[in-house]
Structure formats: structure tokens, C-alpha cells
Design an enzyme around this catalytic site. Structure first.
Site, PDB file in Angstrom:
ATOM      1  CD  GLU A 190      -9.507 -67.208 -37.254  1.00 36.58           C
ATOM      2  OE1 GLU A 190     -10.296 -66.332 -36.889  1.00 36.58           O
ATOM      3  OE2 GLU A 190      -9.885 -68.291 -37.709  1.00 36.58           O
ATOM      4  CG  ASP A 242      -6.453 -72.507 -36.215  1.00 32.43           C
ATOM      5  OD1 ASP A 242      -6.150 -71.663 -37.086  1.00 32.43           O
ATOM      6  OD2 ASP A 242      -7.412 -72.355 -35.444  1.00 32.43           O
TER       7      ASP A 242
HETATM    8 NI    NI Z   1     -10.625 -68.911 -41.257  1.00 32.71          NI
END
Ligand code: NI
Length: 404
Positions: free
Chosen positions: A145, A87
């Protein structure tokens, strides 16, 4: 071929695909997607895996991809998981790179584009080395994340650690503070528990010139912020790493009005489990206590975030030994202990492993901006090194499992 002789050949194999690694990384960089919205990124990963003929599982955790490469060497084997997060961040890129983000307000400012490209490269190299190992390498392309609750836990809940059962997990993170060609390893905690709080203060609003008939939420908020800072400076051991940061204060919108409400938002970072619990309780007590003392009320919303990421000592030794074979012992350093959050922690709570640092900085080329900076960049020359380090670590783990 001995393990020591294998690492240089892995580096050669990784260098051979350097051009594609760079192209993949730059393509992903141009098309960043936020957490759990990585649909195009996921399709890109699936296309690459399909081209290689590597079986994969989707959907997992919305946009995640889980793939397995089975070794063809005889003998029973164990399973090692390699993880990459996919991401991007809600940041407007400020660079003038030819491959800068094409999406307004979204940017790969933490190198997850590089992590994804590296894991795809590792897939290709490991596929070529199948005859050298028994057991399996599982590849986890993980969504989200950057934002709690993250994609790691979702992938685990959807079975990424089963069938075949995973025995160890490894991952890496781009680190511009380290020059390309350098790898960093550290046993024990390397990222912090990152918890969040929102404090809503309710006073009594009114005319700015009549403070005595009001309960000023701005002054209560200010007092609260100052008091929160004493949790670290006066209540936490100076040799114990911890942070309390207030990142937002919102109240009022006029020169001459005392607002009735204020909101404070912040984060608490710790390594130690007991300190984590204590600070959570103290944030609440301080906020409620200060408000009560000042005739206001405080409502505290406290959210536990990612746990601390703790590297297993023996897996860290194994990963470091692999890294030394790839870049030489002069280029392997002690990894930084930072108070950032990282949801790879959830994998490490369940299986032993090591999360290590890949040097991606290049001072000569001006690649020095830190993670989450609007001009963050990755030196593409680091990509093959990341691939070789991941592959060498996975193969060393599987070889050791065989010997055991
Ligand atoms: Ni990172």
C-alpha cells in the site's frame, strides 16, 4: 438473532481470540517486509487460512491472498469485500519493545501488521457465523500500500472483484490519535490524491567566484521552491484542501563550485479532481517559467499517484451503525479528513464502501506516536474491536442485501 444483538456476540467472539490476535500482530511486527516482497507474510496468512479451512487464491498481485467465506443461510446473497494491507516501511524502528522489528531498516510503522492480524481474526469469527448469513465475504490481503503504484490496483486487475462479483468493500486503518475503544467514520473524501513531481534544472556550472559566467542551478532551484509554495497560498481557494510539499533538493557538493544541475522532488495532495489537474499543470508551468526567466532549463516529470479515497455516504452510515453496536455511540467519532494517500481508493472507485478509523492509541501506556514514526506502536487491546467492527459491518451489509 437481530443485528443489534449480533454485534455484542461478535465482540465476545473477537475477545475470545484476543491472545492470538496479539501474537499474530507481534509476529508480523517482528518480521516486516516491504511492498511486493511480503512473501513470508503471505505464507503466514495462507497457513492461517489453511488451518481454518478457508479456501484462498494465490498468487494474486505477487504476494496477495484472496479468500472467500460462503454463508450457509438459505437465500441468494451478495458479496462484501474486507481488505487489509500487509506491507511495512523503510524505517529503522527506534522502540525498545520486546517484539520490535528484527529487520534492519524495515518497520511496520503504519499498523499494517495489525490490519493483517485483524483480517485473519475476522476470517475466523465470520467462519463461526456462517449460518447467520447468505452470500459471501471476500478477504483481500493486499500487498504494497505504501508505495505507488500499490497492490490494490494489481489485485483488481487480477480479478479480486470478480467471481463472485463484489458489491461493497470495507477496510480500516490504525489511528493512534484516537484512543483504543474508539472508531471514526466519515462520508466523502478521507484521503487525498497523491501525485509526485521531479524537476531537473539545468544551468551552467563554473567557479564560485565567477557567478556571472555561470547559470547557478542552486539559485534557480531555490526560486522554484518558493514559487511552488505560492500555488497553494496565492492560487488555491483557502477553503479548498491542498498541499504542495518539496521533500528533496539535491545540487552540488563543494563550497566553491556553482553546480550546473539541481533536482527537486515533491508531492501534491488534493481532493478535488479539477484542482488536481490545475496544480499538475501549474507545477510544470512554474518550474519551466522560473528556469527560463533565470536562463536555465527545467525538465518536469509529473506522476499521478493514488486517486482520492471517497467513502460512499450510505455505506458509511451502514459501517457507522455497525461500529456503534460494537463500541457504543459515545465512542464513535467523526473520522479525520487527511491528505495522506491510500490505495484502498481504487476499490472505492469501483464499488461503494467505507474506509474507517480504528483507535489504537493509549496515552496511559505511551502509545501516542503517529503513523510512519520510528516509535509507532499499536495498542493490542484494539485488535478485537477491529475484528468485531469488520465482522459487524460485513454481516450488516449482507443482511441488508437480503432484505433488499
Ligand atoms: Ni497505512
Amino acid at each position: 438473532m437481530s443485528l443489534a444483538a449480533l454485534a455484542p456476540s461478535l465482540l465476545v467472539a473477537s475477545q475470545r481470540i484476543a491472545e492470538r490476535l496479539t501474537a499474530d500482530r507481534r509476529h508480523l511486527h517482528q518480521h516486516p517486509e516491504l511492498g511486493f516482497q511480503e512473501f513470508e507474510t503471505s505464507r503466514f496468512v495462507q497457513r492461517r487460512l489453511a488451518e481454518l479451512g478457508i479456501p484462498f487464491r494465490v498468487p494474486i498481485a505477487t504476494t496477495g491472498v484472496a479468500a472467500v467465506i460462503e454463508g450457509t443461510a438459505p437465500g441468494p446473497g451478495r458479496t462484501v469485500l474486507l481488505r487489509a494491507d500487509m506491507d511495512a516501511l523503510p524505517i529503522q524502528e527506534e522502540s525498545d519493545l520486546p517484539y520490535r522489528s528484527t529487520v534492519a531498516g524495515v518497520m511496520h510503522a503504519c499498523g499494517h501488521d495489525a490490519h493483517t492480524a485483524i483480517l485473519l481474526g475476522a476470517a475466523e469469527v465470520l467462519l463461526g457465523e456462517r449460518r447467520r448469513f447468505s452470500g459471501s465475504v471476500k478477504l483481500a490481503f493486499q500487498p504494497c500500500e505504501e508505495r505507488f503504484p500499490g497492490g490494490a490496483l494489481a489485485m483488481i486487475e487480477e480479478g479480486v472483484l470478480e467471481n463472485p462479483r463484489v458489491d461493497a468493500a470495507f477496510g480500516l486503518h490504525c489511528t493512534p490519535q484516537l484512543e483504543t475503544g474508539t472508531l471514526g467514520y466519515r462520508a466523502g473524501p478521507v484521503s487525498a490524491a497523491s501525485d509526485r513531481f521531479t524537476i531537473r534544472i539545468r544551468g551552467k556550472g563554473g567557479h564560485a567566484a565567477r557567478p556571472n559566467s555561470c547559470v547557478d542551478a542552486v539559485v534557480v532551484a531555490a526560486q522554484t521552491v518558493v514559487m511552488l509554495q505560492t500555488l497553494i497560498s496565492r492560487e488555491t481557494s483557502p477553503i479548498q484542501p491542498a498541499v504542495v510539499t518539496v521533500g528533496a533538493i539535491h545540487a552540488g557538493d563543494a563550497h566553491n563550485v556553482i553546480p550546473a544541475e539541481a533536482e527537486i522532488r515533491g508531492t501534491v495532495r488534493t481532493y478535488d479532481v479539477a484542482l488536481r489537474a490545475t496544480l499538475g499543470q501549474r507545477v510544470r508551468e512554474v518550474a519551466e517559467g522560473v528556469a527560463r526567466t533565470m536562463r536555465a532549463e527545467a525538465e518536469v516529470l509529473y506522476t499521478m499517484g493514488y486517486p482520492p479515497l471517497v467513502n460512499d455516504p450510505s455505506m458509511t452510515r451502514l459501517a457507522r451503525d455497525s461500529g456503534i453496536e460494537v463500541v457504543g455511540s459515545d465512542n464513535v467519532v467523526e473520522g479525520e479528513q487527511a491528505l495522506g494517500g491510500e490505495d484502498m481508493a481504487y476499490f472505492m472507485q469501483r464499488v461503494p464502501g467505507c474506509f474507517f478509523r480504528l483507535g489504537t492509541g493509549n496515552r496511559a501506556r505511551g502509545i501516542t506516536f503517529g503513523n510512519h514514526h520510528a516509535r509507532f506502536n499499536v495498542d493490542d487491546a484494539a485488535l478485537p474491536i477491529g475484528v468485531a467492527a469488520m465482522c459487524a459491518t460485513a454481516l450488516r451489509f449482507l443482511a441488508r442485501a437480503e432484505a433488499a
